[in-house]
Design an enzyme around this catalytic site. Sequence first.
Site, PDB file in Angstrom:
ATOM      1  N   LYS A  17       0.843  -1.208   0.000  1.00 51.88           N
ATOM      2  CA  LYS A  17       0.000   0.000   0.000  1.00 51.88           C
ATOM      3  C   LYS A  17       0.874   1.252   0.000  1.00 51.88           C
ATOM      4  O   LYS A  17       0.657   2.179  -0.769  1.00 51.88           O
ATOM      5  CB  LYS A  17      -0.918   0.032   1.242  1.00 51.88           C
ATOM      6  CG  LYS A  17      -1.839  -1.158   1.361  1.00 51.88           C
ATOM      7  CD  LYS A  17      -2.706  -1.093   2.607  1.00 51.88           C
ATOM      8  CE  LYS A  17      -1.959  -1.176   3.915  1.00 51.88           C
ATOM      9  NZ  LYS A  17      -1.254  -2.443   4.167  1.00 51.88           N
ATOM     10  N   ARG A  47      11.934  -5.577   4.978  1.00 52.27           N
ATOM     11  CA  ARG A  47      11.650  -4.141   4.768  1.00 52.27           C
ATOM     12  C   ARG A  47      12.524  -3.240   5.635  1.00 52.27           C
ATOM     13  O   ARG A  47      12.744  -3.486   6.811  1.00 52.27           O
ATOM     14  CB  ARG A  47      10.184  -3.864   5.100  1.00 52.27           C
ATOM     15  CG  ARG A  47       9.898  -2.364   5.162  1.00 52.27           C
ATOM     16  CD  ARG A  47       8.462  -2.041   5.166  1.00 52.27           C
ATOM     17  NE  ARG A  47       7.748  -2.553   6.312  1.00 52.27           N
ATOM     18  CZ  ARG A  47       6.443  -2.447   6.458  1.00 52.27           C
ATOM     19  NH1 ARG A  47       5.725  -1.860   5.522  1.00 52.27           N
ATOM     20  NH2 ARG A  47       5.846  -2.924   7.516  1.00 52.27           N
ATOM     21  N   ARG A 106      10.974  -1.718  11.290  1.00 57.98           N
ATOM     22  CA  ARG A 106       9.876  -1.474  12.233  1.00 57.98           C
ATOM     23  C   ARG A 106       9.813  -2.582  13.283  1.00 57.98           C
ATOM     24  O   ARG A 106       9.970  -3.747  12.957  1.00 57.98           O
ATOM     25  CB  ARG A 106       8.550  -1.416  11.473  1.00 57.98           C
ATOM     26  CG  ARG A 106       8.269  -0.037  10.949  1.00 57.98           C
ATOM     27  CD  ARG A 106       7.120   0.027   9.991  1.00 57.98           C
ATOM     28  NE  ARG A 106       5.912  -0.678  10.383  1.00 57.98           N
ATOM     29  CZ  ARG A 106       4.802  -0.690   9.665  1.00 57.98           C
ATOM     30  NH1 ARG A 106       4.738   0.014   8.532  1.00 57.98           N
ATOM     31  NH2 ARG A 106       3.746  -1.364  10.056  1.00 57.98           N
ATOM     32  N   ARG A 156      -0.990  -9.217  12.983  1.00 56.81           N
ATOM     33  CA  ARG A 156      -1.482  -8.170  12.055  1.00 56.81           C
ATOM     34  C   ARG A 156      -2.273  -8.810  10.920  1.00 56.81           C
ATOM     35  O   ARG A 156      -3.290  -8.257  10.473  1.00 56.81           O
ATOM     36  CB  ARG A 156      -0.295  -7.357  11.507  1.00 56.81           C
ATOM     37  CG  ARG A 156       0.244  -6.362  12.539  1.00 56.81           C
ATOM     38  CD  ARG A 156       1.642  -5.887  12.196  1.00 56.81           C
ATOM     39  NE  ARG A 156       1.729  -5.175  10.949  1.00 56.81           N
ATOM     40  CZ  ARG A 156       2.863  -4.993  10.256  1.00 56.81           C
ATOM     41  NH1 ARG A 156       4.003  -5.479  10.738  1.00 56.81           N
ATOM     42  NH2 ARG A 156       2.853  -4.332   9.130  1.00 56.81           N
ATOM     43  N   ARG A 212      -9.730   0.985   8.075  1.00 55.46           N
ATOM     44  CA  ARG A 212      -9.397  -0.409   8.352  1.00 55.46           C
ATOM     45  C   ARG A 212     -10.520  -1.127   9.056  1.00 55.46           C
ATOM     46  O   ARG A 212     -10.397  -2.304   9.352  1.00 55.46           O
ATOM     47  CB  ARG A 212      -8.208  -0.405   9.300  1.00 55.46           C
ATOM     48  CG  ARG A 212      -6.906  -0.820   8.671  1.00 55.46           C
ATOM     49  CD  ARG A 212      -5.896  -0.601   9.765  1.00 55.46           C
ATOM     50  NE  ARG A 212      -4.731  -1.369   9.662  1.00 55.46           N
ATOM     51  CZ  ARG A 212      -3.600  -0.913   9.114  1.00 55.46           C
ATOM     52  NH1 ARG A 212      -3.542   0.261   8.564  1.00 55.46           N
ATOM     53  NH2 ARG A 212      -2.536  -1.667   9.123  1.00 55.46           N
TER      54      ARG A 212
HETATM   55  P1  AP5 Z   1       4.924  -1.587   1.868  1.00 48.20           P
HETATM   56  O1  AP5 Z   1       4.626  -0.766   0.688  1.00 48.20           O
HETATM   57  O2  AP5 Z   1       5.630  -0.961   3.023  1.00 48.20           O
HETATM   58  O3  AP5 Z   1       3.616  -2.383   2.355  1.00 48.20           O
HETATM   59  P2  AP5 Z   1       2.323  -1.876   3.129  1.00 48.20           P
HETATM   60  O4  AP5 Z   1       1.138  -2.563   2.545  1.00 48.20           O
HETATM   61  O5  AP5 Z   1       2.299  -0.391   3.186  1.00 48.20           O
HETATM   62  O6  AP5 Z   1       2.633  -2.547   4.530  1.00 48.20           O
HETATM   63  P3  AP5 Z   1       2.518  -2.002   6.008  1.00 48.20           P
HETATM   64  O7  AP5 Z   1       3.225  -3.022   6.880  1.00 48.20           O
HETATM   65  O8  AP5 Z   1       3.011  -0.595   6.135  1.00 48.20           O
HETATM   66  O9  AP5 Z   1       1.026  -2.095   6.253  1.00 48.20           O
HETATM   67  P4  AP5 Z   1       0.304  -2.111   7.543  1.00 48.20           P
HETATM   68  O10 AP5 Z   1      -1.053  -1.870   7.056  1.00 48.20           O
HETATM   69  O11 AP5 Z   1       0.451  -3.305   8.405  1.00 48.20           O
HETATM   70  O12 AP5 Z   1       1.043  -0.971   8.409  1.00 48.20           O
HETATM   71  P5  AP5 Z   1       0.599   0.466   8.883  1.00 48.20           P
HETATM   72  O13 AP5 Z   1       1.804   1.284   9.017  1.00 48.20           O
HETATM   73  O14 AP5 Z   1      -0.536   0.975   8.071  1.00 48.20           O
HETATM   74  O15 AP5 Z   1       5.782  -2.851   1.343  1.00 48.20           O
HETATM   75  C1  AP5 Z   1       6.296  -3.829   2.238  1.00 48.20           C
HETATM   76  C2  AP5 Z   1       7.691  -4.281   1.757  1.00 48.20           C
HETATM   77  O16 AP5 Z   1       7.554  -4.978   0.522  1.00 48.20           O
HETATM   78  C3  AP5 Z   1       8.678  -3.119   1.478  1.00 48.20           C
HETATM   79  O17 AP5 Z   1       9.959  -3.538   1.858  1.00 48.20           O
HETATM   80  C4  AP5 Z   1       8.592  -2.912  -0.036  1.00 48.20           C
HETATM   81  O18 AP5 Z   1       9.827  -2.419  -0.564  1.00 48.20           O
HETATM   82  C5  AP5 Z   1       8.287  -4.339  -0.522  1.00 48.20           C
HETATM   83  N1  AP5 Z   1       7.413  -4.357  -1.699  1.00 48.20           N
HETATM   84  C6  AP5 Z   1       6.320  -3.564  -1.932  1.00 48.20           C
HETATM   85  N2  AP5 Z   1       5.747  -3.890  -3.119  1.00 48.20           N
HETATM   86  C7  AP5 Z   1       6.474  -4.911  -3.635  1.00 48.20           C
HETATM   87  C8  AP5 Z   1       6.378  -5.675  -4.838  1.00 48.20           C
HETATM   88  N3  AP5 Z   1       5.390  -5.444  -5.754  1.00 48.20           N
HETATM   89  N4  AP5 Z   1       7.285  -6.640  -5.047  1.00 48.20           N
HETATM   90  C9  AP5 Z   1       8.268  -6.892  -4.138  1.00 48.20           C
HETATM   91  N5  AP5 Z   1       8.433  -6.200  -2.996  1.00 48.20           N
HETATM   92  C10 AP5 Z   1       7.534  -5.220  -2.734  1.00 48.20           C
HETATM   93  O19 AP5 Z   1       0.001   0.139  10.327  1.00 48.20           O
HETATM   94  C11 AP5 Z   1       0.818  -0.255  11.398  1.00 48.20           C
HETATM   95  C12 AP5 Z   1      -0.009  -0.305  12.675  1.00 48.20           C
HETATM   96  O20 AP5 Z   1      -0.546   1.007  12.969  1.00 48.20           O
HETATM   97  C13 AP5 Z   1      -1.233  -1.220  12.636  1.00 48.20           C
HETATM   98  O21 AP5 Z   1      -0.899  -2.567  12.952  1.00 48.20           O
HETATM   99  C14 AP5 Z   1      -2.124  -0.561  13.707  1.00 48.20           C
HETATM  100  O22 AP5 Z   1      -1.701  -0.912  15.000  1.00 48.20           O
HETATM  101  C15 AP5 Z   1      -1.864   0.929  13.493  1.00 48.20           C
HETATM  102  N6  AP5 Z   1      -2.807   1.512  12.516  1.00 48.20           N
HETATM  103  C16 AP5 Z   1      -2.494   2.062  11.309  1.00 48.20           C
HETATM  104  N7  AP5 Z   1      -3.600   2.481  10.672  1.00 48.20           N
HETATM  105  C17 AP5 Z   1      -4.651   2.181  11.495  1.00 48.20           C
HETATM  106  C18 AP5 Z   1      -6.057   2.338  11.382  1.00 48.20           C
HETATM  107  N8  AP5 Z   1      -6.616   2.871  10.282  1.00 48.20           N
HETATM  108  N9  AP5 Z   1      -6.823   1.910  12.415  1.00 48.20           N
HETATM  109  C19 AP5 Z   1      -6.283   1.398  13.514  1.00 48.20           C
HETATM  110  N10 AP5 Z   1      -4.955   1.189  13.684  1.00 48.20           N
HETATM  111  C20 AP5 Z   1      -4.151   1.578  12.680  1.00 48.20           C
END
Ligand code: AP5
Length: 218
Positions: free
Chosen positions: A13, A127, A160, A171, A88
């Site tokens: 994402k 990552r 992270r 997660r 979410r």
């Molecule tokens: P990346 O692009 O970083 O993936 P992502 O989908 O953004 O993954 P996240 O781990 O950031 O998602 P998340 O939803 O768990 O975390 P968030 O910070 O929102 O890519 C991942 C890796 O793969 C990278 O190394 C990249 O280079 C590689 N990659 C990408 N595309 C690729 C491809 N096509 N091919 C190969 N490699 C690739 O949330 C974290 C925490 O915050 C949650 O657990 C929760 O506690 C809290 N939180 C955040 N938002 C909310 C909400 N709305 N409500 C409640 N709690 C929330």
Amino acid sequence: MYIIMLGAPGAGKGTQADILSQEMNLPHIASGDLFRQALEKRTDVGLLAKSHMDKGELVPDEITIKMILERIDQPDCASGCLFDGFPRTLQQAKALDKALKEQGRTIDKAIYIEVPDEELVKRLSGRWLCRTCQTPYHITNSPPKTPGKCDRCGGELYQRSDDREETVKERLNVFLAQTVPILDYYEKQGKLIRVNGNLEMQGVARQIISALTASMSH
Ligand code: AP5
């Protein structure tokens, strides 16, 4: 345009929102990044968010919704933005719709990036992120030019704490239980676009851009 990026943890994402934000000149609003920035500043929201993030749980809706609605009230979001990691839960999706509707705005499309679980785990364990500008890297898929340094701003790269294996499993469970139901919510509104996220990054971006272009010409 107001576009939502949906997908499991590690689906890409953030990576895709980053590419699209440059292509479409839209601000990238990432709830996880906003929580991590709040934590760096040691605010109450940041410290509370950390206690949930470390366990792989969602931060309570009330806090998350307030933070995002305040962010989209900023002038840079007046004509659109890309949401990454929000909404979410159904409650978050409905609160976002209500807030946009009150200002005569609406979500245009929700893009669901589909990736198999084994690939998600590989992506998260490799990552690295920039501490300054949040650009994501991957140890093998997209390494930085200089190890440990961001290509874009020279910032320090870090892993992270919630990318540990046990937290990643939690997660993924939370995603299935609490976020998957919102796919149906956007599908029923005719706004859901599904893309194959198990391709190289630019291939995923091309699918998203062509689906958005096709939907705009209808
Ligand atoms: P990346 O692009 O970083 O993936 P992502 O989908 O953004 O993954 P996240 O781990 O950031 O998602 P998340 O939803 O768990 O975390 P968030 O910070 O929102 O890519 C991942 C890796 O793969 C990278 O190394 C990249 O280079 C590689 N990659 C990408 N595309 C690729 C491809 N096509 N091919 C190969 N490699 C690739 O949330 C974290 C925490 O915050 C949650 O657990 C929760 O506690 C809290 N939180 C955040 N938002 C909310 C909400 N709305 N409500 C409640 N709690 C929330």
